[in-house]
Design a protein around this motif. Structure first.
Motif, short mmCIF file in Angstrom:
data_model
loop_
_atom_site.label_atom_id
_atom_site.label_comp_id
_atom_site.label_asym_id
_atom_site.label_seq_id
_atom_site.Cartn_x
_atom_site.Cartn_y
_atom_site.Cartn_z
N ASN A 137 0.85 -1.20 0.00
CA ASN A 137 0.00 0.00 0.00
C ASN A 137 0.88 1.25 0.00
O ASN A 137 1.12 1.87 1.03
CB ASN A 137 -0.92 -0.01 1.22
CG ASN A 137 -2.01 1.05 1.12
OD1 ASN A 137 -1.90 2.01 0.35
ND2 ASN A 137 -3.07 0.88 1.89
N GLU A 196 -4.47 0.90 -9.51
CA GLU A 196 -5.62 0.08 -9.09
C GLU A 196 -5.31 -1.40 -9.24
O GLU A 196 -5.70 -2.22 -8.38
CB GLU A 196 -6.85 0.46 -9.92
CG GLU A 196 -8.11 -0.29 -9.50
CD GLU A 196 -9.32 0.12 -10.30
OE1 GLU A 196 -10.43 -0.33 -9.96
OE2 GLU A 196 -9.16 0.91 -11.26
N TRP A 205 -7.58 -1.37 -5.36
CA TRP A 205 -8.56 -0.29 -5.24
C TRP A 205 -8.00 0.95 -5.93
O TRP A 205 -6.79 1.09 -6.08
CB TRP A 205 -8.88 0.01 -3.77
CG TRP A 205 -7.69 0.35 -2.93
CD1 TRP A 205 -6.87 -0.52 -2.29
CD2 TRP A 205 -7.17 1.66 -2.67
NE1 TRP A 205 -5.85 0.15 -1.63
CE2 TRP A 205 -6.02 1.49 -1.84
CE3 TRP A 205 -7.55 2.95 -3.03
CZ2 TRP A 205 -5.25 2.56 -1.39
CZ3 TRP A 205 -6.78 4.03 -2.58
CH2 TRP A 205 -5.65 3.82 -1.77
N ARG A 206 -8.89 1.82 -6.34
CA ARG A 206 -8.47 2.98 -7.14
C ARG A 206 -8.37 4.23 -6.26
O ARG A 206 -9.34 4.59 -5.57
CB ARG A 206 -9.49 3.23 -8.25
CG ARG A 206 -9.06 4.30 -9.26
CD ARG A 206 -10.11 4.46 -10.34
NE ARG A 206 -9.70 5.39 -11.37
CZ ARG A 206 -8.95 5.08 -12.41
NH1 ARG A 206 -8.54 3.82 -12.56
NH2 ARG A 206 -8.61 5.98 -13.32
#
Length: 653
Positions: free
Chosen positions: A302, A527, A532-533
């Motif tokens: 992340n 993404e 996730w975007r």
């Protein structure tokens, strides 16, 4: 959609490469190949230590407090946070994502994103090398002071004597200033006086490069072991200094003086420029080190959260360092003001019988006079007093020596000499500076070694030799900074060799991602990595806000450099004081060559790409043709050479 690893780790990659070349109709550059098994971080903690260690450096201790104090205190803090959110973190996130997606150093990253701007990575390497040259000299200075801290009393606590006479230069300035300019640097009066070499500094520079070489000997596997100490120890020292500083008399006044918000400063363009510049350099944008460290991460890391975490750790460190600096400087200023009042009171007691002192001020009282009372009295009656009496102003004392080397090696050093157990605090402080510099040096060197190793197979196979060779070259060239005028060259490199080139590099980075490659496509790739975007706000920040901010900063910096002749601060031995001198013509020529040399790879890479396109008109080299994150569902026509190679590698396996 299942993501394929990038780059491929299969042992059959070499066989696949020939098939890829046949399909693409071109020969791959010999050096442009990812290692079969790229190194990685053993844990997320190691990665954070590396990124935080690189971004948190000497500037957090001696640059940020000065800017905060000069530009409105609390008002500057608010402005800094604002620019950090809308410019700093988005650009930091961009570099983290690019490095993590492509798993290459800066050269490979920008070549894949935009072949026409492949020279960006080489420019980052050149700037990193320039920075490493002079940054390690500062580590050498810290080593010299660290070695001299194990004495009692400290050698800079008192002026030396020749026989029974105090050295005039020291008496006219201060013991700490004399030790810095005469004992440590033995500096000349100007940059024109090249002079002889400083033997002590040559030895310290050799020691500094040896430490860096040993720390980088096995790449991130060895440097991260050192970072466990070099990245954490400065925080321990800062907390110790903060606790000790808050117990000192005058600490409260120092902290209030620094953080008191002056919101009217927001109306000055200079404040915005300095805040933007500090955000830019504090995060280490453009060096390629962020990309290099991020490239060792797994694809699903992340990096968005990392961008916020590292940025705010950096900011909080700057605030912590500012609290420490101004608590100690508040104490230092209080000591100086008390001494000033005592000296003036002694003079007043001699003038009082002559009727030169107003009767409302009881100067005959032998008890100490509060500085506030004296200052108030002086403002009312000082005009009629002899010229040798001065207003003992706390604010004036706080302004002296609060920037750069003047803060670390003069003002802060003098303040520590007044503390009980001064050798202990001095050794602790310079050991902290050494560790702050080391963690930044490791990141800077990684910004050179990782891209070159990724780009050239031969260097990748001999990375240890490359590290040793780079350190040897750095030491040899760095000898120019060990001359008696060497500190002026450090200032020249610090102010000009990196500033313009780095801003230009970041402008091209932002432009290539948001416009040439496409901000939407880049968000698509992120993404695929994260699952996730990120918010679409990043698209507009990259395309407009960040790009315009960096172009504006570049324009203003360039104009100021051109219309105002650059100057440097020189030490005058006769007057025992600093003075601003213009750089001579030959120095300006050197500055121009440094900037030109750092930026030369960008147009060279553009011309090379243009010529390659003309030789092979069927090849579409425009950025945005391929995705930097390949998936099983990517059409063959939209896959880059690296994507094809990965696809074939997976199919063969």
């Amino acid at each position: 959609m299942e993501k394929q690893p990038l780059p491929a780790d299969d042992d059959k990659t070499e066989t696949v490469e020939s098939e890829v070349d046949a399909l693409t109709g071109e020969n791959r550059p010999q050096g442009l190949a990812e290692p079969a098994a790229r190194a990685g971080w053993n844990s997320k903690i190691e990665y954070f230590l590396a990124q935080v260690g690189f971004s948190v450096g000497l500037g957090n201790v001696w640059r940020f407090p000065y800017l905060c104090h000069k530009n409105g205190g609390g008002a500057f803090l608010l402005l800094y946070v604002l620019l950090l959110l809308v410019v700093g973190i988005p650009l930091f996130f961009l570099e983290l994502a690019a490095g993590q997606a492509i798993r290459q150093g800066s050269i490979g990253v920008w070549k894949y994103i935009s072949p026409k701007l492949a020279g960006i990575g080489y420019s980052s390497c050149v700037v990193c090398f320039f920075v490493a040259l002079y940054y390690n000299v500062i580590l050498a200075w810290s080593l010299f002071y660290l070695g001299n801290s194990f004495q009692y009393p400290l050698p800079w606590e008192q002026c030396p004597k020749q026989g029974n006479i105090t050295v005039k230069e020291c008496e006219m300035s201060s013991p700490t200033s004399y030790f810095w300019f005469r004992k440590a640097l033995d500096t000349t009066d100007s940059i024109d006086e090249v002079g002889s070499f400083n033997t002590n500094m040559i030895c310290c520079l050799l020691a500094a490069w040896t430490i860096v070489c040993l720390g980088m000997f096995k790449g991130i596997k060895s440097s991260v072991k050192v970072m466990y100490f070099s990245s954490i120890f400065p925080y321990v020292v800062l907390i110790c200094f903060l606790v000790r500083g808050l117990l000192l008399e005058g600490a409260k006044e120092g902290i209030i003086f620094m953080f008191y918000p002056k919101l009217e400063k927001w109306g000055e363009l200079q404040v915005w420029l300095q805040a933007a510049t500090q955000v830019f350099f504090a995060l280490g944008l453009g060096f390629g080190s962020i990309i290099a460290y991020s490239s060792y991460n797994p694809k699903n890391n992340n990096c968005h959260r990392d961008a916020f975490t590292v940025s705010f750790i950096n900011f909080l460190t700057s605030v912590l360092a500012s609290l420490v600096v101004f608590a100690v400087l508040g104490f230092h200023a209080k000591v100086k003001v008390d001494a000033c009042v005592a000296s003036n009171m002694k003079t007043l007691s001699e003038l009082y019988p002559q009727g030169l002192v107003n009767q409302t001020f009881n100067s005959s009282d032998s008890s100490p006079v509060a500085p506030e009372l004296y200052s108030s009295w002086f403002r009312e009656y000082g005009k009629n007093l002899p010229a040798n009496l001065t207003d003992c102003d706390l604010e004036k004392q706080m302004k002296e020596g609060v920037e750069g080397t003047g803060l670390a090696f003069i003002a802060f050093t003098e303040a520590m000499s007044h503390l009980p157990g001064s050798p202990f605090w001095s050794a602790l402080f310079f050991l902290m500076l050494l560790n702050l510099g080391l963690s930044t040096m490791f990141g800077t060197m990684e910004g050179i070694l990782a891209p070159l190793s990724d780009r050239f197979k031969t260097l990748a196979k001999n990375k240890t030799k490359l590290t040793i060779f780079s350190c040897i070259i750095g030491f040899i060239i760095g000898l120019i900074f060990t001359q008696r005028c060497g500190n002026y060259f450090v200032t020249m490199f610090d102010d000009y060799s990196a500033t313009l080139p780095l801003i230009i590099v970041v402008v091209f980075e932002c432009f290539s991602v948001s416009w040439l490659y496409g901000a939407d496509r880049f968000l698509d790739d992120i993404e695929l990595m994260l699952g996730w975007r990120p918010t679409i706000i990043y698209k507009y920040l990259w395309k407009y806000i960040c790009l315009l901010a960096m172009v504006g900063l570049l324009g203003v910096t360039t104009i100021r450099t051109i219309i105002k002749r650059p100057t440097y601060t020189a030490w005058n031995q006769e007057t025992a004081s600093n003075s601003d001198l213009p750089y001579p013509d030959w120095a300006l020529a050197v500055l121009a060559l440094l900037i030109l040399f750092a930026m030369m790879p960008v147009p060279v890479g553009l011309i090379h790409s243009f010529l390659q396109d003309r030789k092979k008109p069927s090849r579409d080299s425009e950025a945005g043709q391929y995705s930097i994150v390949n998936t099983d569902e990517t059409p063959m026509a939209d896959m880059s050479e690296l994507d094809l190679r990965n696809g074939f590698a997976n199919s063969v396996s």
